[in-house]
Design a protein around this motif. Sequence first.
Motif, PDB file in Angstrom:
ATOM      1  N   ARG A 165      -6.038  -6.143   5.197  1.00 42.37           N
ATOM      2  CA  ARG A 165      -5.244  -6.357   6.465  1.00 42.37           C
ATOM      3  C   ARG A 165      -3.832  -6.351   6.112  1.00 42.37           C
ATOM      4  O   ARG A 165      -3.065  -5.620   7.163  1.00 42.37           O
ATOM      5  N   LEU A 166      -3.189  -6.824   5.341  1.00 43.05           N
ATOM      6  CA  LEU A 166      -1.915  -6.762   4.914  1.00 43.05           C
ATOM      7  C   LEU A 166      -1.307  -5.215   4.664  1.00 43.05           C
ATOM      8  O   LEU A 166      -0.512  -4.996   5.090  1.00 43.05           O
ATOM      9  N   TYR A 167      -2.172  -4.243   4.110  1.00 45.49           N
ATOM     10  CA  TYR A 167      -1.595  -2.982   3.723  1.00 45.49           C
ATOM     11  C   TYR A 167      -1.866  -2.443   5.209  1.00 45.49           C
ATOM     12  O   TYR A 167      -0.757  -1.553   5.560  1.00 45.49           O
ATOM     13  N   ALA A 168      -2.596  -2.450   6.026  1.00 46.40           N
ATOM     14  CA  ALA A 168      -2.559  -1.819   7.549  1.00 46.40           C
ATOM     15  C   ALA A 168      -1.202  -2.221   8.152  1.00 46.40           C
ATOM     16  O   ALA A 168      -0.793  -1.601   8.718  1.00 46.40           O
ATOM     17  N   ILE A 169      -0.987  -3.429   7.911  1.00 47.68           N
ATOM     18  CA  ILE A 169       0.214  -4.076   8.758  1.00 47.68           C
ATOM     19  C   ILE A 169       1.544  -3.256   7.903  1.00 47.68           C
ATOM     20  O   ILE A 169       2.454  -2.805   8.512  1.00 47.68           O
ATOM     21  N   ARG A 170       1.684  -3.359   6.567  1.00 47.66           N
ATOM     22  CA  ARG A 170       2.601  -2.478   6.000  1.00 47.66           C
ATOM     23  C   ARG A 170       2.860  -1.202   6.303  1.00 47.66           C
ATOM     24  O   ARG A 170       3.643  -0.639   6.302  1.00 47.66           O
ATOM     25  N   ASP A 171       1.649  -0.474   6.578  1.00 46.67           N
ATOM     26  CA  ASP A 171       1.763   0.973   6.808  1.00 46.67           C
ATOM     27  C   ASP A 171       2.111   1.168   8.179  1.00 46.67           C
ATOM     28  O   ASP A 171       2.985   2.258   8.231  1.00 46.67           O
ATOM     29  N   VAL A 172       2.359   0.466   9.067  1.00 47.50           N
ATOM     30  CA  VAL A 172       2.930   0.515  10.310  1.00 47.50           C
ATOM     31  C   VAL A 172       4.310  -0.181  10.609  1.00 47.50           C
ATOM     32  O   VAL A 172       5.011  -0.283  11.668  1.00 47.50           O
ATOM     33  N   THR A 173       4.739  -0.658   9.274  1.00 48.89           N
ATOM     34  CA  THR A 173       6.018  -1.920   9.644  1.00 48.89           C
ATOM     35  C   THR A 173       6.971  -0.961   8.690  1.00 48.89           C
ATOM     36  O   THR A 173       7.969  -1.888   8.275  1.00 48.89           O
ATOM     37  N   ALA A 174       6.763  -0.162   7.842  1.00 53.14           N
ATOM     38  CA  ALA A 174       7.596   0.678   6.940  1.00 53.14           C
ATOM     39  C   ALA A 174       8.020  -0.290   5.832  1.00 53.14           C
ATOM     40  O   ALA A 174       9.219  -0.341   5.348  1.00 53.14           O
ATOM     41  N   THR A 175       6.978  -1.066   5.393  1.00 52.22           N
ATOM     42  CA  THR A 175       7.071  -1.859   4.142  1.00 52.22           C
ATOM     43  C   THR A 175       6.281  -1.571   3.057  1.00 52.22           C
ATOM     44  O   THR A 175       6.134  -1.995   2.204  1.00 52.22           O
ATOM     45  N   VAL A 176       5.619  -0.354   3.011  1.00 48.05           N
ATOM     46  CA  VAL A 176       4.735   0.056   1.881  1.00 48.05           C
ATOM     47  C   VAL A 176       5.523   0.294   0.717  1.00 48.05           C
ATOM     48  O   VAL A 176       5.057  -0.269  -0.504  1.00 48.05           O
ATOM     49  N   GLU A 177       6.588   0.549   0.879  1.00 43.49           N
ATOM     50  CA  GLU A 177       7.352   0.646  -0.464  1.00 43.49           C
ATOM     51  C   GLU A 177       7.836  -0.381  -1.340  1.00 43.49           C
ATOM     52  O   GLU A 177       8.483   0.028  -2.685  1.00 43.49           O
ATOM     53  N   SER A 178       7.552  -1.595  -0.780  1.00 40.62           N
ATOM     54  CA  SER A 178       7.882  -2.781  -1.689  1.00 40.62           C
ATOM     55  C   SER A 178       7.034  -2.874  -3.042  1.00 40.62           C
ATOM     56  O   SER A 178       6.054  -2.904  -2.876  1.00 40.62           O
ATOM     57  N   ILE A 179       7.887  -2.981  -4.016  1.00 40.78           N
ATOM     58  CA  ILE A 179       7.087  -2.792  -5.333  1.00 40.78           C
ATOM     59  C   ILE A 179       6.405  -4.070  -5.531  1.00 40.78           C
ATOM     60  O   ILE A 179       5.556  -4.277  -6.144  1.00 40.78           O
ATOM     61  N   ASP A 180       7.135  -5.182  -4.929  1.00 38.07           N
ATOM     62  CA  ASP A 180       6.169  -6.839  -4.988  1.00 38.07           C
ATOM     63  C   ASP A 180       4.952  -6.612  -4.330  1.00 38.07           C
ATOM     64  O   ASP A 180       3.846  -6.925  -4.736  1.00 38.07           O
ATOM     65  N   LEU A 181       4.813  -5.948  -3.088  1.00 38.35           N
ATOM     66  CA  LEU A 181       3.692  -5.663  -2.304  1.00 38.35           C
ATOM     67  C   LEU A 181       2.632  -4.789  -2.805  1.00 38.35           C
ATOM     68  O   LEU A 181       1.544  -4.751  -2.871  1.00 38.35           O
ATOM     69  N   ILE A 182       2.984  -3.402  -3.375  1.00 33.27           N
ATOM     70  CA  ILE A 182       2.466  -2.575  -4.029  1.00 33.27           C
ATOM     71  C   ILE A 182       1.661  -3.152  -5.090  1.00 33.27           C
ATOM     72  O   ILE A 182       0.592  -2.889  -5.421  1.00 33.27           O
ATOM     73  N   THR A 183       2.174  -3.885  -6.212  1.00 37.19           N
ATOM     74  CA  THR A 183       1.740  -4.576  -7.256  1.00 37.19           C
ATOM     75  C   THR A 183       0.615  -5.309  -6.795  1.00 37.19           C
ATOM     76  O   THR A 183      -0.472  -5.532  -7.507  1.00 37.19           O
TER      77      THR A 183
END
Length: 443
Positions: A165-183
């Motif tokens: 769920r969080l990845y789908a939200i990140r994908d459309v809010t330009a937050t995919v590149e966050s190293i914290d969230l990618i980790t």
Amino acid sequence: MLPQEIIRKKRDGGRLAAAEIEGFVRGITDGSVTEGQAAALAMAVFFRGMELEERVALTRAMTNSGTVMRWDHLDLSGPVLDKHSTGGVGDKVSLILAPALAACGGFVPMVSGRGLGHTGGTLDKFESIPGYRAKPDRATLERVVKGVGCAVIGATDDIAPADKRLYAIRDVTATVESIDLITASILSKKLAAGLDALVMDVKFGSGAFMARYDDARALAASIATVARGAGLPTVALLTDMNQVLGTTAGNALEMRECLDILRGGPADPRLYEVTAALAAELLALGGLAADADEGRRRFDRTMADGSAADRFARMVAALGGPADLLDRPDAYLAAAPIVRPVFPDREGRVAAIDTRAAGIAVVALGGGRSRAEDGIDHAVGLAGVAGLGDTVGPAARPLALVHARTEAGFEAAAATLRAAFTLAAVTLADEAPEAGPLIAERL
């Protein structure tokens, strides 16, 4: 604490407690945290970042949002191992690595993903095999892992649902590149697989998602540190993706290349070396080798004596694929109707490659996805792709062989490839351009 207060705290640069992170992730999972609130926290993390303790807490909370696999009841005779790659063009390492680790005594429940963007997905490559069950039920998965030693499958819906769920939200809010969230995204799924050891292949260069070395290194360091903090022994290797890994890009073509290597055929040196290095680290981490040097020797033996090939064949058959795939790949793997070389306009030596563009050419042929729900054509792609330092031209070798479904597809791919390769003049005084180290660093 209310979700909006957690958002406010992170927005203002505060450090979130483990209980606050766990509560927020629980809300993402059960829907009590709205999409807007999840997006707001993602944006706050993107700009403010997280400390190590926060990353570990987020990873653990997302891991525990769904099923966490356990293997103790199977009485396995060796460690449960896996690897994860950040993705690259022609990255087919898993096809060789999983059966080789099994042949060395490891057990590999490799949860893989589909391709999206310019990189291919391991799951797509296995789905080029007719009948292969990429999402078996739990009983089948356990039977195959215990009996064969490896099973390359797709993630089920109950693995880290908060991440989905969080990845789908990140994908459309330009937050995919966050190293914290990618980790947290990567590790939550790996921790949910119940692993004893993990090796990360973090790629940099023109064909990687993180092209800049410093960015890739920061991600590798974050993953290795957080994984260890969560109790999972992990090593990360930084590997070069400034050219296609191996000689093919495209699902059935990559499968054919790996089947040939498993059968004892010649292997692209870069592909073999990355696979061997990852295997060596995992065998040492899992206690199946005294150190990486011994792990490398064990890997080489399994490749030479055919035991890795045997594990691959048994895995494919156990998951519904043809038992004789290794012996008769052309009877089962799709082939494109148009196979034609692409030459540059002049002879030259390959000085640089826009590897991402090569990946995009495969996607445009139909071999990848622009959207997650898109279908793909397993037959299309590139073969015999030239590497740095190769001499190419009308009187020499082509840039690549394009496998296409239509004439228009071939022409578009040819134009993309010609633009992707930078050539230097070929003279007696010229030396081949020096590629950087294939494995740049170990963390």
